[in-house]
Design an enzyme around this catalytic site. Structure first.
Site, PDB file in Angstrom:
ATOM      1  N   ASN A  10       0.877  -1.163  -0.116  1.00  0.00           N
ATOM      2  CA  ASN A  10       0.035  -0.069   0.043  1.00  0.00           C
ATOM      3  C   ASN A  10       0.930   1.190   0.134  1.00  0.00           C
ATOM      4  OD1 ASN A  10      -1.384   2.268   1.220  1.00  0.00           O
ATOM      5  ND2 ASN A  10      -3.049   0.904   1.863  1.00  0.00           N
ATOM      6  N   HIS A  13       0.876   6.162   2.117  1.00  0.00           N
ATOM      7  CA  HIS A  13       1.590   7.232   2.814  1.00  0.00           C
ATOM      8  C   HIS A  13       2.724   7.985   2.126  1.00  0.00           C
ATOM      9  CE1 HIS A  13      -1.415   6.583   5.739  1.00  0.00           C
ATOM     10  NE2 HIS A  13      -1.336   5.415   5.723  1.00  0.00           N
ATOM     11  N   HIS A  46      -5.436   3.554  -1.665  1.00  0.00           N
ATOM     12  CA  HIS A  46      -6.727   4.034  -1.212  1.00  0.00           C
ATOM     13  C   HIS A  46      -7.201   5.594  -1.628  1.00  0.00           C
ATOM     14  CE1 HIS A  46      -9.599   4.257   2.575  1.00  0.00           C
ATOM     15  NE2 HIS A  46     -10.146   4.732   1.442  1.00  0.00           N
ATOM     16  N   ARG A  48      -9.309   8.040  -1.002  1.00  0.00           N
ATOM     17  CA  ARG A  48     -10.222   8.623  -0.122  1.00  0.00           C
ATOM     18  C   ARG A  48     -11.194   9.744  -0.559  1.00  0.00           C
ATOM     19  NH1 ARG A  48      -8.841   6.574   5.386  1.00  0.00           N
ATOM     20  NH2 ARG A  48     -10.573   7.652   6.111  1.00  0.00           N
ATOM     21  N   ARG A  52      -7.010  12.860   0.807  1.00  0.00           N
ATOM     22  CA  ARG A  52      -5.940  13.254   1.832  1.00  0.00           C
ATOM     23  C   ARG A  52      -4.330  12.784   1.290  1.00  0.00           C
ATOM     24  NH1 ARG A  52      -7.658  10.204   7.191  1.00  0.00           N
ATOM     25  NH2 ARG A  52      -9.313  11.205   7.043  1.00  0.00           N
ATOM     26  N   GLU A  73      -8.435   0.663  -3.214  1.00  0.00           N
ATOM     27  CA  GLU A  73      -9.540   0.754  -1.995  1.00  0.00           C
ATOM     28  C   GLU A  73     -10.273   1.882  -1.971  1.00  0.00           C
ATOM     29  OE1 GLU A  73      -7.103   0.867   1.835  1.00  0.00           O
ATOM     30  OE2 GLU A  73      -6.258  -0.964   1.053  1.00  0.00           O
ATOM     31  N   THR A 104      -8.298   3.644   8.497  1.00  0.00           N
ATOM     32  CA  THR A 104      -9.582   3.111   8.395  1.00  0.00           C
ATOM     33  C   THR A 104      -9.700   2.081   9.655  1.00  0.00           C
ATOM     34  OG1 THR A 104      -9.131   2.373   6.182  1.00  0.00           O
ATOM     35  CG2 THR A 104     -10.928   1.197   6.864  1.00  0.00           C
ATOM     36  N   GLU A 154     -11.200  -9.113   2.813  1.00  0.00           N
ATOM     37  CA  GLU A 154     -10.023  -8.982   3.391  1.00  0.00           C
ATOM     38  C   GLU A 154     -10.384  -8.923   4.864  1.00  0.00           C
ATOM     39  OE1 GLU A 154      -7.281  -6.375   1.538  1.00  0.00           O
ATOM     40  OE2 GLU A 154      -6.629  -5.672   3.588  1.00  0.00           O
ATOM     41  N   HIS A 193      -3.905  -4.559   7.491  1.00  0.00           N
ATOM     42  CA  HIS A 193      -3.933  -3.272   8.449  1.00  0.00           C
ATOM     43  C   HIS A 193      -3.048  -3.393   9.600  1.00  0.00           C
ATOM     44  CE1 HIS A 193      -5.568   0.370  10.366  1.00  0.00           C
ATOM     45  NE2 HIS A 193      -5.924   0.471   8.951  1.00  0.00           N
TER      46      HIS A 193
HETATM   47  N1  PXP Z   1      -5.821  -3.139   3.705  1.00  0.00           N
HETATM   48  C1  PXP Z   1      -6.968  -2.145   4.054  1.00  0.00           C
HETATM   49  C2  PXP Z   1      -8.100  -2.773   3.370  1.00  0.00           C
HETATM   50  C3  PXP Z   1      -6.748  -1.005   4.364  1.00  0.00           C
HETATM   51  O1  PXP Z   1      -7.722  -0.130   4.551  1.00  0.00           O
HETATM   52  C4  PXP Z   1      -5.348  -0.661   4.642  1.00  0.00           C
HETATM   53  C5  PXP Z   1      -4.956   0.882   5.206  1.00  0.00           C
HETATM   54  O2  PXP Z   1      -5.075   1.748   3.969  1.00  0.00           O
HETATM   55  C6  PXP Z   1      -4.444  -1.600   4.515  1.00  0.00           C
HETATM   56  C7  PXP Z   1      -4.663  -3.088   4.412  1.00  0.00           C
HETATM   57  C8  PXP Z   1      -2.763  -1.447   5.042  1.00  0.00           C
HETATM   58  O3  PXP Z   1      -2.818  -1.110   6.498  1.00  0.00           O
HETATM   59  P1  PXP Z   1      -1.386  -0.368   6.969  1.00  0.00           P
HETATM   60  O4  PXP Z   1      -1.130   0.838   6.172  1.00  0.00           O
HETATM   61  O5  PXP Z   1      -1.741  -0.075   8.122  1.00  0.00           O
HETATM   62  O6  PXP Z   1      -0.412  -1.682   6.502  1.00  0.00           O
END
Ligand code: PXP
Length: 248
Positions: A10, A13, A46, A48, A52, A73, A104, A154, A193
């Site tokens: 992901n 960030h 994602h 959003r 952001r 996402e 989330t 998921e 997550h």
């Molecule tokens: N899976 C989903 C569905 C998420 O919403 C997120 C966070 O955006 C992640 C995985 C990844 O989580 P993390 O960034 O905490 O590893």
């Protein structure tokens, strides 16, 4: 023989850091390309509602440039549905979204939201997008996902990652049971997550789980060791844990 465990990276960030100053550095697409080289099987982003971190232009470029599957996402809104149908990513994961949250928080209420969610699942499925629902590891949520025709779920690993000691073991047991149930009713099972080097092993050992999506920890870790090294270490930890259950 246990099923292969895919790693989705992901890149949200990377965009968070870019947006802190505006401009175009660091670029989440460059991070995605680097992740692919380091062993990522897919990229997750994602978009959003408040934009952001990831922007519409990022999604366009990720679709055009990364060469590995994109998992979008998205919140269950008309705007996001239109964007998903327009781009046709490999996969879309429907997540709950609140404006005030930092990330989330908790899973989607698939059981309570069937009327709203089922048409989105159907429309994206018809477009050839592999739809997953981001839910708590709970049998009722899994049954609801199945009954509305989602091929994938998921499981939210946030509570497991945040808990300690026996509470963490209890959360892990919930995830194991949910993964078993998902497999038994014919749902492909992913998880994610909050996962980091310390927490990934026990999740990677669950044989029914075939994909992990990991972001925040790796982008943070990249500050110390670089993104390539952080992803390779995560991949190695996943592979070691998976080998434990195959005995290879
Ligand atoms: N899976 C989903 C569905 C998420 O919403 C997120 C966070 O955006 C992640 C995985 C990844 O989580 P993390 O960034 O905490 O590893």
């Amino acid at each position: 023989m246990a099923r292969y465990l895919r790693l989705g990276i992901n890149v949200d960030h990377v965009a968070t850091i870019r947006n802190a100053r505006g401009g175009d550095h660091p670029d989440p697409v460059r991070a995605a390309l680097l992740a692919a080289k380091a062993g990522a099987d897919g990229i997750t982003a994602h978009l959003r509602e408040d934009r952001r971190h990831i922007s519409d232009a990022d999604i366009e470029r990720l679709m055009a440039e990364i060469g590995i599957p994109l998992n979008l996402e998205m919140a269950a809104t008309d705007e996001m549905l239109e964007i998903a149908l327009r781009h046709g990513p490999h996969a879309a994961c429907i997540v709950p979204e609140k404006r005030q949250e930092r990330t989330t928080e908790g899973g989607l209420d698939a059981a309570g939201g069937q009327t709203h969610l089922a048409p989105l699942v159907g429309a994206m499925g018809t477009r050839g997008i592999r739809v997953s629902l981001f839910i708590e590891p709970d049998a009722a949520q899994l049954d609801a996902a199945k009954s509305m025709g989602a091929p994938v779920v998921e499981l939210h690993t946030g509570a497991y990652c945040e808990a300690e000691g026996s509470a963490r073991q209890a959360e892990l047991a919930r995830i194991k049971n949910a993964a078993k149930h998902a497999d038994a009713i014919g749902l492909e099972c992913h998880a994610g997550h909050g996962l980091g080097f310390e927490t990934v092993g026990a999740i990677a050992e669950i044989p029914e789980i075939v994909e992990l999506n990991i972001g925040h920890f790796l982008i943070g870790e990249a500050i110390y060791s670089g993104l390539d090294s952080a992803i390779r270490r995560m991949r190695a930890l996943m592979d070691t844990a998976r080998a434990e259950i195959t005995g290879s």
